[in-house]
Design a protein around this motif. Structure first.
Motif: not given
Length: 309
Positions: A72-73, A75, A68, A142, A138, A136, A168, A64
């Motif tokens: 990226g994000r 969720f 980021l 992400d 994606v 969203r 993702a 993760t």
């Protein structure tokens, strides 16, 4: 299971989260003190469950944080208690780490209304989970964490399937063993707390374990992103009296400044604790400190060490 999704109406009694706990068979006959002691005894299983998933949690932090860093994000997707826990963890990131509200997002079946009113019937719609991912936008940058205590929630399964199709990184967080519910994901986190004191009430041990796991995941990621110095939240958002006081205490604790001097420095930095500390330690002005931080992706320790070389 069909294509990784649970068929609505299918028997779930064999799932670990639905089984009766032999230690609480006389629950309705216990005194209040006996109830407390039983819950305390059973809640000890939560820490064991977290320890049992330590390698997977570490892998989730690593993947993760890397995502980021690349723009990226993160969720969280869930329904009922699982969804509420995801939304809670996401909501705490902006004030704690001064992140953009878009960076970590919680998605719950039923939307915002489901946070305060039960809407568990909406968890049976896999297509809604898929639609939430599409809404969203994606992408392969992400990370999507599907949270479901029993592992079978169609809304979560639909979201994860859609996220996989979009490239993702997918993470599954459940409280049942893989042999009961399989998952086609990049990282599979199982928090095996055993049957609940109140059979099937996964807001109890399962919810507690999930809350701990999410705390570890989000905080671990933010540490990796340089939003912590030592054990201080140097990216704290100074948005109220309590957080302003915390910001001043952090500066005072990490420097030789008085509270008055720390307050002056904090204002000069635009109320950014990390920037204030860098300005104090390097004697650079706000613009120069800001540029130095940007060169090191906001990592205060790396920025300081760079000047020592």
């Amino acid at each position: 299971m069909t294509n990784g999704q649970w068929t609505v109406g299918q028997e779930r009694g064999h799932l670990l989260t639905e089984q009766a706990n032999p230690n609480s068979q006389n629950l309705d006959q216990l005194s209040p003190l006996e109830l407390v002691d039983l819950f305390n005894q059973e809640d000890a299983r939560v820490l064991e469950a977290i320890a049992g998933a330590r390698l997977e949690l570490a892998a989730a932090i690593t993947r993760t944080a890397a995502a980021l860093r690349q723009g990226g994000r993160l969720f969280y997707v869930g329904a009922g208690t699982s969804g509420r826990l995801g939304v809670l963890d996401a909501a705490e990131c902006p004030p704690t780490f001064c992140t953009d509200p878009e960076l970590v997002q919680g998605i719950i079946a039923g939307g915002a209304g489901a946070l305060i009113r039960s809407s568990e019937d909406l968890e049976d719609r896999a297509e809604d989970g898929s639609a939430a991912i599409a809404h969203r936008h994606v992408t392969e940058l992400d990370v999507v964490v599907g949270i479901t205590a029993g592992g079978t929630t169609p809304y979560v399964q639909g979201a994860l399937q859609a996220a996989r199709q979009r490239g993702a990184t997918t993470i599954f967080m459940a409280c049942v063993p893989a042999e009961q519910v399989s998952a086609q994901v990049d990282i599979d986190i199982r928090l095996l707390v055993g049957p609940e004191v109140l059979a099937g009430s996964t807001r109890l041990k399962a919810g507690t374990a999930t809350k701990l796991a999410l705390n570890i995941l989000s905080t671990g990621v933010m540490v990796q992103l340089g939003k912590v110095y030592g054990n201080r939240m140097v990216d704290v958002a100074v948005t109220n009296t309590k957080l302003h006081d915390r910001a001043l205490r952090i500066i005072c604790d990490l420097t030789d400044l008085s509270r008055e001097e720390a307050g002056y420095l904090l204002e000069r930095s635009g109320r950014r604790v990390k920037l204030a500390l860098l300005m104090h330690w390097t004697k650079l002005d706000q613009q120069e400190s800001d540029q130095l931080l940007a060169q090191h992706q906001g990592n205060l320790r790396e920025a300081i060490n760079a000047l020592k070389k």
